[in-house]
Design a protein around this motif. Structure first.
Motif, PDB file in Angstrom:
ATOM      1  N   ALA A  73       0.819  -1.212   0.000  1.00 23.06           N
ATOM      2  CA  ALA A  73       0.000   0.000   0.000  1.00 23.06           C
ATOM      3  C   ALA A  73       0.854   1.265   0.000  1.00 23.06           C
ATOM      4  N   ASP A  74       2.166   1.123  -0.056  1.00 21.24           N
ATOM      5  CA  ASP A  74       3.045   2.283  -0.066  1.00 21.24           C
ATOM      6  C   ASP A  74       2.875   3.092  -1.346  1.00 21.24           C
ATOM      7  N   SER A  75       3.190   4.376  -1.269  1.00 21.18           N
ATOM      8  CA  SER A  75       3.111   5.243  -2.449  1.00 21.18           C
ATOM      9  C   SER A  75       4.180   4.847  -3.465  1.00 21.18           C
ATOM     10  N   PRO A  76       3.977   5.178  -4.733  1.00 24.92           N
ATOM     11  CA  PRO A  76       5.011   4.901  -5.739  1.00 24.92           C
ATOM     12  C   PRO A  76       6.349   5.546  -5.386  1.00 24.92           C
ATOM     13  N   PHE A  77       6.334   6.759  -4.827  1.00 24.91           N
ATOM     14  CA  PHE A  77       7.570   7.432  -4.447  1.00 24.91           C
ATOM     15  C   PHE A  77       8.315   6.644  -3.370  1.00 24.91           C
TER      16      PHE A  77
END
Length: 157
Positions: A73-77
């Motif tokens: 669920a982490d952001s792409p960044f």
């Protein structure tokens, strides 16, 4: 959670890079086994250990014509930085909405770390048709998958 013999939920998401490239699971089916390694969160010790352990076995995945993806669920960044820090040669897939995690019935909360609606640690091996050939889910998100069992499943697809 999809079980062996089930068709895995197809999904679209974003690759874990700063370029926000689109990802579609369907685009990767039919070219050998697809491995989806769900993990709770980048930069946590157990997740770092797992992704590094998968990286250490990348040649074995490639020898079986398998394509490996980490999913969180982490952001792409965040995933891009995580991938760079650990030298991961496989792609990470960002599911910030949690739709994929819920479709695979893997959503958990880890209140002690302030993580809610993240993926439990789980691994799926999909065949060319998107059928689940192998599945493993951790009873405790700090436990890593059985890597040799996973590689054997990949080789047998």
């Amino acid at each position: 959670m999809p079980s062996t013999g089930d068709h895995a939920p197809r999904f679209d998401a974003t690759l874990g890079t700063s370029d926000h490239e689109d990802f579609s699971l369907a685009d990767h089916l039919g070219d050998g086994p697809v491995v989806l390694a769900f993990f709770p969160g980048a930069f946590t010790p157990p997740c770092s250990n797992e992704m590094v352990a998968l990286q250490e076995r990348i040649d074995e995945f490639h020898a079986a014509d398998a394509t490996l993806f980490g999913v969180s669920a982490d952001s792409p960044f965040c995933q891009g930085a995580f991938r760079e820090e650990h030298g991961l040669a496989f792609d990470l897939v960002s599911d910030t909405s949690g739709d994929v995690i819920r479709a695979y019935d893997l959503d958990i909360d880890i209140p002690d770390l302030g993580l809610y609606g993240v993926a439990n640690r789980a691994v799926f091996v999909l065949d060319d048709d998107g059928e689940v050939a192998y599945e493993w889910e951790s009873a405790d998100p700090t436990h890593e998958p059985p890597y040799e069992e996973l590689l054997e499943a990949v080789r047998s697809v």
